[in-house]
Scaffold this motif. Sequence first.
Motif, PDB file in Angstrom:
ATOM      1  N   LEU A   4       0.865  -1.172   0.000  1.00 20.08           N
ATOM      2  CA  LEU A   4       0.000   0.000   0.000  1.00 20.08           C
ATOM      3  C   LEU A   4       0.906   1.228   0.000  1.00 20.08           C
ATOM      4  N   VAL A   5       0.811   2.032  -1.033  1.00 14.80           N
ATOM      5  CA  VAL A   5       1.626   3.242  -1.162  1.00 14.80           C
ATOM      6  C   VAL A   5       0.721   4.435  -0.915  1.00 14.80           C
ATOM      7  N   ILE A   6       1.103   5.284   0.031  1.00  8.38           N
ATOM      8  CA  ILE A   6       0.292   6.441   0.401  1.00  8.38           C
ATOM      9  C   ILE A   6       1.148   7.702   0.328  1.00  8.38           C
ATOM     10  N   ARG A   7       0.632   8.711  -0.342  1.00  6.25           N
ATOM     11  CA  ARG A   7       1.304  10.014  -0.320  1.00  6.25           C
ATOM     12  C   ARG A   7       0.868  10.737   0.940  1.00  6.25           C
ATOM     13  N   HIS A   8       1.799  11.439   1.558  1.00  9.75           N
ATOM     14  CA  HIS A   8       1.456  12.158   2.792  1.00  9.75           C
ATOM     15  C   HIS A   8       0.254  13.065   2.572  1.00  9.75           C
ATOM     16  N   ALA A   9      -0.469  13.351   3.634  1.00 11.80           N
ATOM     17  CA  ALA A   9      -1.656  14.206   3.577  1.00 11.80           C
ATOM     18  C   ALA A   9      -1.243  15.671   3.384  1.00 11.80           C
ATOM     19  N   VAL A  10      -2.219  16.526   3.244  1.00 17.12           N
ATOM     20  CA  VAL A  10      -1.977  17.959   3.032  1.00 17.12           C
ATOM     21  C   VAL A  10      -1.244  18.538   4.233  1.00 17.12           C
ATOM     22  N   ALA A  11      -0.138  19.214   3.944  1.00 13.94           N
ATOM     23  CA  ALA A  11       0.689  19.822   4.988  1.00 13.94           C
ATOM     24  C   ALA A  11       0.410  21.322   5.070  1.00 13.94           C
ATOM     25  N   GLU A  12       0.993  21.946   6.078  1.00 13.78           N
ATOM     26  CA  GLU A  12       0.905  23.401   6.203  1.00 13.78           C
ATOM     27  C   GLU A  12       1.469  24.035   4.933  1.00 13.78           C
ATOM     28  N   PRO A  13       0.961  25.190   4.527  1.00 10.43           N
ATOM     29  CA  PRO A  13       1.486  25.835   3.316  1.00 10.43           C
ATOM     30  C   PRO A  13       2.992  26.098   3.435  1.00 10.43           C
ATOM     31  N   ARG A  14       3.716  25.773   2.388  1.00 15.35           N
ATOM     32  CA  ARG A  14       5.171  25.915   2.367  1.00 15.35           C
ATOM     33  C   ARG A  14       5.603  27.348   2.672  1.00 15.35           C
ATOM     34  N   GLU A  15       4.933  28.324   2.061  1.00 14.43           N
ATOM     35  CA  GLU A  15       5.320  29.722   2.227  1.00 14.43           C
ATOM     36  C   GLU A  15       5.121  30.182   3.674  1.00 14.43           C
ATOM     37  N   VAL A  16       4.027  29.778   4.276  1.00 14.13           N
ATOM     38  CA  VAL A  16       3.738  30.158   5.665  1.00 14.13           C
ATOM     39  C   VAL A  16       4.739  29.504   6.607  1.00 14.13           C
ATOM     40  N   PHE A  17       5.008  28.222   6.385  1.00 14.25           N
ATOM     41  CA  PHE A  17       5.938  27.514   7.252  1.00 14.25           C
ATOM     42  C   PHE A  17       7.347  28.074   7.121  1.00 14.25           C
ATOM     43  N   ALA A  18       7.718  28.512   5.933  1.00 16.99           N
ATOM     44  CA  ALA A  18       9.062  29.063   5.706  1.00 16.99           C
ATOM     45  C   ALA A  18       9.333  30.260   6.618  1.00 16.99           C
ATOM     46  N   GLU A  19       8.293  30.981   6.987  1.00 17.01           N
ATOM     47  CA  GLU A  19       8.443  32.149   7.862  1.00 17.01           C
ATOM     48  C   GLU A  19       8.913  31.767   9.266  1.00 17.01           C
ATOM     49  N   THR A  20       8.766  30.501   9.644  1.00 15.88           N
ATOM     50  CA  THR A  20       9.233  30.055  10.964  1.00 15.88           C
ATOM     51  C   THR A  20      10.756  29.923  11.006  1.00 15.88           C
ATOM     52  N   GLY A  21      11.372  29.854   9.819  1.00 11.32           N
ATOM     53  CA  GLY A  21      12.816  29.679   9.752  1.00 11.32           C
ATOM     54  C   GLY A  21      13.257  28.234   9.898  1.00 11.32           C
ATOM     55  N   LYS A  22      12.318  27.324  10.091  1.00 10.12           N
ATOM     56  CA  LYS A  22      12.651  25.907  10.217  1.00 10.12           C
ATOM     57  C   LYS A  22      12.796  25.272   8.843  1.00 10.12           C
ATOM     58  N   ASP A  23      13.527  24.166   8.802  1.00 14.32           N
ATOM     59  CA  ASP A  23      13.722  23.430   7.571  1.00 14.32           C
ATOM     60  C   ASP A  23      12.389  22.835   7.106  1.00 14.32           C
ATOM     61  N   LEU A 133       0.504  10.378  -7.513  1.00 16.19           N
ATOM     62  CA  LEU A 133      -0.418  10.295  -6.371  1.00 16.19           C
ATOM     63  C   LEU A 133      -0.747  11.692  -5.889  1.00 16.19           C
ATOM     64  N   LYS A 134      -2.017  11.955  -5.683  1.00 16.77           N
ATOM     65  CA  LYS A 134      -2.421  13.219  -5.060  1.00 16.77           C
ATOM     66  C   LYS A 134      -2.180  13.112  -3.559  1.00 16.77           C
ATOM     67  N   LYS A 135      -2.114  14.255  -2.878  1.00 17.42           N
ATOM     68  CA  LYS A 135      -1.895  14.238  -1.431  1.00 17.42           C
ATOM     69  C   LYS A 135      -2.987  13.439  -0.745  1.00 17.42           C
ATOM     70  N   GLY A 136      -2.558  12.491   0.096  1.00 14.02           N
ATOM     71  CA  GLY A 136      -3.502  11.623   0.784  1.00 14.02           C
ATOM     72  C   GLY A 136      -4.028  10.494  -0.082  1.00 14.02           C
ATOM     73  N   GLY A 137      -3.611  10.447  -1.349  1.00 11.31           N
ATOM     74  CA  GLY A 137      -4.024   9.379  -2.254  1.00 11.31           C
ATOM     75  C   GLY A 137      -3.256   8.098  -1.964  1.00 11.31           C
ATOM     76  N   ALA A 138      -3.755   6.992  -2.487  1.00 13.97           N
ATOM     77  CA  ALA A 138      -3.128   5.696  -2.209  1.00 13.97           C
ATOM     78  C   ALA A 138      -3.215   4.787  -3.419  1.00 13.97           C
ATOM     79  N   CYS A 139      -2.350   3.792  -3.408  1.00 10.03           N
ATOM     80  CA  CYS A 139      -2.250   2.816  -4.491  1.00 10.03           C
ATOM     81  C   CYS A 139      -1.927   1.468  -3.858  1.00 10.03           C
ATOM     82  N   LEU A 140      -2.495   0.392  -4.398  1.00 10.60           N
ATOM     83  CA  LEU A 140      -2.180  -0.940  -3.911  1.00 10.60           C
ATOM     84  C   LEU A 140      -1.522  -1.741  -5.027  1.00 10.60           C
ATOM     85  N   LEU A 141      -0.309  -2.226  -4.726  1.00 12.20           N
ATOM     86  CA  LEU A 141       0.437  -3.096  -5.643  1.00 12.20           C
ATOM     87  C   LEU A 141       0.470  -4.499  -5.059  1.00 12.20           C
TER      88      LEU A 141
END
Length: 176
Positions: A4-23, A133-141
Amino acid sequence: MQLLVIRHAVAEPREVFAETGKDDSERPLSAKGRKRLTAAMRGVRTLVPRIDVIAASPLSRSVQTAQIVAASYEDLTTVVLDDLAPQGERRGVLTWLQMQPDGSTAAVIGHEPYLGQMISWLLATPESDFVRLKKGGACLLEWPSHVTAGDATMKWLLPAAQLRKLGKKKNNRDKR
């Protein structure tokens, strides 16, 4: 073996998170992403009733996705697999899969475009790149016997929205 292959779910917006200075590797799932993935997992459970082991990319959003998946399957332990990171080596993932017992169902959680490239490789050849795969999407092989690249069969590939719909149908049937 099933994968079962799963793409991670929707994360915080990249631009907003970048303002924290964290990787960016520390960027977490959003509240909406958590909620949608939890609903999608009800649909996944209708299609894949059992998972034996879960591996996730070391990035926070994948580990958090794995935690939600694990909770959906009675709190399985998650293994962090560096080869599932965006710069990982798909041969390392294949080696890990080959170490799993015959007849088991493994789940891996990671990122695009890496997962799509890995799925394409497991289905066809190294030069292929035809799955996304879309975010939160899955595939079964599935493999009928020994796990090798180019020999997998795709059972299904669904976006998170379809998995959520499957979960709603199951909940409605369970209430009857």
